[in-house]
Write a protein that holds these residues in place. Structure first.
Motif, mmCIF file in Angstrom:
data_model
loop_
_atom_site.group_PDB
_atom_site.id
_atom_site.type_symbol
_atom_site.label_atom_id
_atom_site.label_comp_id
_atom_site.label_asym_id
_atom_site.label_seq_id
_atom_site.Cartn_x
_atom_site.Cartn_y
_atom_site.Cartn_z
ATOM 1 N N THR A 1 7.382 -5.470 -9.362
ATOM 2 C CA THR A 1 7.539 -6.777 -10.116
ATOM 3 C C THR A 1 8.348 -7.534 -8.844
ATOM 4 O O THR A 1 7.910 -8.832 -8.470
ATOM 5 C CB THR A 1 8.379 -6.826 -11.257
ATOM 6 N N THR A 2 9.558 -6.902 -8.139
ATOM 7 C CA THR A 2 10.093 -7.748 -7.036
ATOM 8 C C THR A 2 9.258 -8.152 -5.935
ATOM 9 O O THR A 2 9.297 -9.080 -5.339
ATOM 10 C CB THR A 2 11.571 -6.664 -6.709
ATOM 11 N N ILE A 3 8.371 -6.996 -5.470
ATOM 12 C CA ILE A 3 7.537 -7.172 -4.301
ATOM 13 C C ILE A 3 6.537 -8.393 -4.678
ATOM 14 O O ILE A 3 6.219 -9.245 -4.081
ATOM 15 C CB ILE A 3 6.552 -6.037 -4.101
ATOM 16 N N PHE B 1 0.981 -1.320 -0.070
ATOM 17 C CA PHE B 1 -0.054 -0.030 0.056
ATOM 18 C C PHE B 1 0.939 1.360 0.054
ATOM 19 O O PHE B 1 0.323 2.250 -0.276
ATOM 20 C CB PHE B 1 -0.906 0.113 1.139
ATOM 21 N N SER B 2 1.985 1.191 0.481
ATOM 22 C CA SER B 2 2.985 2.256 0.659
ATOM 23 C C SER B 2 3.767 2.873 -0.632
ATOM 24 O O SER B 2 4.169 3.906 -0.733
ATOM 25 C CB SER B 2 3.810 2.244 1.719
ATOM 26 N N PHE B 3 3.999 1.560 -1.560
ATOM 27 C CA PHE B 3 4.890 1.891 -2.590
ATOM 28 C C PHE B 3 4.290 2.211 -3.972
ATOM 29 O O PHE B 3 2.974 1.693 -4.094
ATOM 30 C CB PHE B 3 5.709 0.340 -2.819
ATOM 31 N N PRO B 4 4.847 3.357 -4.463
ATOM 32 C CA PRO B 4 3.925 3.652 -5.919
ATOM 33 C C PRO B 4 4.251 2.581 -6.880
ATOM 34 O O PRO B 4 5.428 2.535 -7.373
ATOM 35 C CB PRO B 4 4.474 5.033 -6.235
ATOM 36 N N HIS B 5 2.991 2.031 -7.138
ATOM 37 C CA HIS B 5 3.396 0.995 -8.136
ATOM 38 C C HIS B 5 3.187 1.189 -9.642
ATOM 39 O O HIS B 5 2.525 1.838 -9.803
ATOM 40 C CB HIS B 5 2.386 -0.307 -7.848
ATOM 41 N N LYS B 6 3.877 0.197 -10.303
ATOM 42 C CA LYS B 6 3.470 0.270 -11.808
ATOM 43 C C LYS B 6 3.427 -1.141 -12.438
ATOM 44 O O LYS B 6 4.584 -1.956 -12.120
ATOM 45 C CB LYS B 6 5.145 1.020 -12.571
ATOM 46 N N PHE B 7 2.529 -1.715 -12.640
ATOM 47 C CA PHE B 7 2.407 -3.211 -12.954
ATOM 48 C C PHE B 7 2.134 -3.404 -14.578
ATOM 49 O O PHE B 7 1.207 -3.088 -15.105
ATOM 50 C CB PHE B 7 0.903 -3.444 -12.216
ATOM 51 N N GLU B 8 2.722 -4.301 -14.851
ATOM 52 C CA GLU B 8 2.637 -5.042 -16.300
ATOM 53 C C GLU B 8 2.431 -6.511 -16.127
ATOM 54 O O GLU B 8 3.643 -7.095 -15.846
ATOM 55 C CB GLU B 8 4.021 -4.531 -17.215
ATOM 56 N N ILE B 9 1.430 -6.915 -16.522
ATOM 57 C CA ILE B 9 1.079 -8.440 -16.117
ATOM 58 C C ILE B 9 2.037 -9.358 -16.849
ATOM 59 O O ILE B 9 2.486 -10.487 -16.209
ATOM 60 C CB ILE B 9 -0.309 -8.670 -16.198
ATOM 61 N N SER B 10 2.355 -9.043 -18.138
ATOM 62 C CA SER B 10 3.321 -9.876 -18.918
ATOM 63 C C SER B 10 4.544 -9.964 -18.150
ATOM 64 O O SER B 10 5.314 -11.212 -18.074
ATOM 65 C CB SER B 10 3.422 -9.685 -20.464
ATOM 66 N N VAL C 1 5.607 -9.618 -15.144
ATOM 67 C CA VAL C 1 5.551 -10.117 -13.781
ATOM 68 C C VAL C 1 5.340 -11.829 -14.084
ATOM 69 O O VAL C 1 6.312 -12.566 -13.485
ATOM 70 C CB VAL C 1 4.156 -9.842 -13.099
ATOM 71 N N ILE C 2 4.460 -12.114 -15.055
ATOM 72 C CA ILE C 2 4.337 -13.672 -15.448
ATOM 73 C C ILE C 2 5.780 -14.178 -15.873
ATOM 74 O O ILE C 2 5.945 -15.330 -15.586
ATOM 75 C CB ILE C 2 3.138 -13.697 -16.354
ATOM 76 N N TRP C 3 6.282 -13.668 -16.799
ATOM 77 C CA TRP C 3 7.502 -13.960 -17.358
ATOM 78 C C TRP C 3 8.470 -13.898 -16.455
ATOM 79 O O TRP C 3 9.477 -14.926 -16.311
ATOM 80 C CB TRP C 3 8.168 -13.232 -18.478
ATOM 81 N N CYS C 4 8.726 -12.896 -15.339
ATOM 82 C CA CYS C 4 9.813 -12.874 -14.420
ATOM 83 C C CYS C 4 9.540 -14.052 -13.381
ATOM 84 O O CYS C 4 10.599 -14.800 -13.058
ATOM 85 C CB CYS C 4 9.573 -11.681 -13.702
ATOM 86 N N ILE C 5 8.164 -14.579 -13.192
ATOM 87 C CA ILE C 5 8.186 -15.477 -12.023
ATOM 88 C C ILE C 5 8.748 -16.948 -12.802
ATOM 89 O O ILE C 5 9.220 -17.710 -12.237
ATOM 90 C CB ILE C 5 6.575 -15.649 -11.806
ATOM 91 N N PHE C 6 8.130 -17.185 -14.030
ATOM 92 C CA PHE C 6 8.734 -18.126 -14.647
ATOM 93 C C PHE C 6 10.036 -18.559 -14.903
ATOM 94 O O PHE C 6 10.570 -19.397 -14.652
ATOM 95 C CB PHE C 6 7.888 -18.175 -16.179
ATOM 96 N N LEU C 7 10.755 -17.216 -15.219
ATOM 97 C CA LEU C 7 12.234 -17.298 -15.275
ATOM 98 C C LEU C 7 12.769 -17.676 -14.002
ATOM 99 O O LEU C 7 13.784 -18.070 -13.890
ATOM 100 C CB LEU C 7 12.770 -15.759 -15.957
ATOM 101 N N VAL C 8 12.404 -17.054 -12.903
ATOM 102 C CA VAL C 8 12.732 -17.188 -11.672
ATOM 103 C C VAL C 8 12.923 -18.804 -11.245
ATOM 104 O O VAL C 8 13.840 -19.365 -10.667
ATOM 105 C CB VAL C 8 11.914 -16.293 -10.412
ATOM 106 N N LEU C 9 11.540 -19.217 -11.382
ATOM 107 C CA LEU C 9 11.421 -20.856 -11.223
ATOM 108 C C LEU C 9 12.316 -21.587 -11.836
ATOM 109 O O LEU C 9 12.884 -22.560 -11.697
ATOM 110 C CB LEU C 9 10.003 -21.070 -11.113
#
Length: 545
Positions: A413-415, A333-342, A344-352
């Protein structure tokens, strides 16, 4: 002549008072959050909710508190935006050093040094593989238009693993201590390696002109920069630890525990400040200082300071970890967010994927050289439990990305990745163990053994026996002659290094230490008996004993 550094302006008058009030409110808010989290952890232990890792509970509480504060701000009842913001400088200077030092200080050195090759392979090569997979994947997929250095820095920071839940499960399941040490050793070294890799990407690539050099030359130069940071910082921390051991061996402060404890605190923090000042890695330096001071310096302390040092470090590290996980929840709630769904999904896949390419091939390779094999089941649990914690979040805020939208995208994305791994992977590790380990879980039910994921309860119940050495010179030499199986560094350490850097106790020292401990215990007991809550009833006393 070198240009003098600009002197930072000092706030005076009204501005100084305003800054003081703001800092006071920030301290109050942080302590209030930690206090609420301590009550939460106590309730988890009291009601035996051992299946829930504390990090998951504290992050969830942080999310609830962040939502509550947002409602208050929306109703214009108060404005706590500045107080609830996470400050990366505060994290790296005050919060992270105690966590890293304590992890090195409480390490079981025997298993660590025996498995140093495997641990280093997982921590250094594995982390580099993961960083290249994530960074290279994002770069080639063209998900964001960042410079290659920024993408590699993001890949490095997101590779910092924090498998607290896995370590707790391994302990509870009585897993082979060697496998336990592989995971624990990899996690503490991995944090330091990840920070050094991120600093390498930021420092080397941003400061050097790479327009006239080829890709291989750039790689070799970056590798040299990394090795200088890694080994230079480790050598500085090791040297500080050895100096502290010699100092406390020859300056007998055992009869004044307050001075002794003060010197230990100074030696603990000195390598961090010095390493950061000469542009090395303070985290790597303080980690190795913790390992060396625990192995040598600790045995030159009086029994009171030994116990005081262990409990103080564990308390401070717990408070720092709790503070970070709570602010991680608040950041939604405190961090000014900029969200891109694609993205985020690619990052999670690459992290795993990066974690899988790190764990499975390296484990398979290590099994050729190990007596204790890493089973496929353990490989899968090690892969699944690659939780991301506080360090990726703080590093993401520390990246100097321009414009501000890029920083917000990386931060958001990191959060999401950190929360995904903590809440879903961390929360799912226990059910996964039960599904994969049906026979073990049935035997535990018969023995009525509960799997305990509470790190605080496990750390608070015991004092490390290897840290309370009461061997005289003759007993130590007899122990060495009994241990004929020591090889390599372990033999060199037992035969030469340990006698040189540690003081062997005389019978008089042992007697004085025991009298000191008995005096303190008797004093406490008398105060309890004479106090308002004391009981003079001999039956109660006999029952207590």
């Amino acid at each position: 002549p070198p240009t003098p550094k600009p002197i930072l302006p000092v706030q005076t008058g009204v501005k100084a008072q305003e800054e003081e009030q703001s800092s006071g409110l920030t301290i109050f808010f942080s302590l209030l959050v930690i206090g609420i989290c301590i009550i939460l952890v106590h309730l988890l232990i009291k009601f035996k909710l051992h299946f829930l890792p504390e990090s998951v509970a504290v992050v969830s509480l942080g999310i609830l508190m962040g939502g509550f504060i947002k409602i208050i701000e929306f109703q214009e009842l108060a404005n706590w935006k500045e107080e609830e913001m996470f400050r990366p400088n505060m994290f790296f200077l005050l919060i992270l050093p105690p966590i890293i030092f304590e992890s090195g200080y409480s390490l079981h050195k025997g298993n660590f040094f025996q498995n140093i090759g495997s641990i280093t392979l997982f921590a250094v090569i594995g982390t580099a593989i993961s960083a290249f997979i994530v960074g290279g994947g994002i770069y080639f997929l063209g998900q964001v238009r960042h410079a290659a250095a920024n993408i590699f820095a993001f890949g490095s920071l997101i590779s910092a693993v924090d498998p607290v839940a896995t370590i707790a499960i391994f302990n509870a399941l009585n897993v082979d201590p060697v496998l336990n040490m592989l995971v624990f050793g990899e996690s503490i070294l991995n944090d330091a390696v990840s920070i050094v890799l991120t600093n390498t990407a930021e420092g080397f690539f941003s400061s050097s002109d790479n327009s006239m050099v080829t890709g291989w030359e750039t790689f070799i130069q970056a590798l040299g920069y990394f090795l200088k940071m890694f080994f230079g910082s480790a050598a500085l921390g090791t040297l500080t630890g050895l100096i502290s051991a010699l100092f406390l061996k020859h300056f007998d402060l055992r009869k004044t525990p307050s001075l002794e404890f003060g010197m230990m605190i100074i030696f603990a923090y000195i390598p961090y400040g010095l390493a950061e000042g000469i542009k090395l890695s303070g985290i790597m330096s303080i980690l190795f200082a913790g390992i060396v001071m625990s192995h040598y310096t600790h045995h030159n302390l009086s029994p009171i300071t030994q116990i005081l040092m262990q409990q103080t470090l564990r308390t401070v590290a717990f408070m720092c970890e709790t503070c970070v996980f709570a602010f991680l929840g608040l950041s939604i709630f405190s961090f000014p967010h900029k969200f891109e769904i694609s993205f985020v999904i690619w990052c999670i896949f690459l992290v795993l994927l990066g974690r899988a390419i790190n764990i499975f091939p390296l484990s398979f390779l290590l099994n050729f050289f190990r007596d204790h094999k890493i089973t496929p089941k353990m490989m899968f649990i090690m892969w699944f439990s690659g939780l991301r914690g506080a360090i990726p979040y703080a590093l993401s805020l520390h990246l100097g990305l321009e414009p501000i939208e890029k920083r917000q995208l990386i931060g958001t994305t990191t959060i999401i990745i950190v929360l995904f791994t903590i809440l879903f992977l961390g929360g799912g590790t226990m059910p996964l163990i039960r599904i994969m380990d049906i026979e073990e879980s049935q035997s535990r039910r018969k023995n009525k053994k509960d799997v305990n994921l509470s790190k605080t309860q496990k750390m608070g119940n015991t004092i490390d026996t290897e840290h309370l050495s009461e061997l005289t010179e003759e007993e130590y030499e007899a122990q060495i002659y009994q241990r004929q199986d020591l090889k390599g560094f372990m033999w060199l350490d037992a035969k030469y290094l340990n006698p040189f850097f540690t003081r062997r106790l005389t019978q008089e020292d042992l007697l004085h230490g025991r009298i000191q401990m008995k005096t303190l215990t008797n004093k406490w007991y008398e105060e309890v008996r004479q106090g308002p809550s004391g009981s003079e009833d001999d039956c109660d006393e006999a029952e207590l004993l």
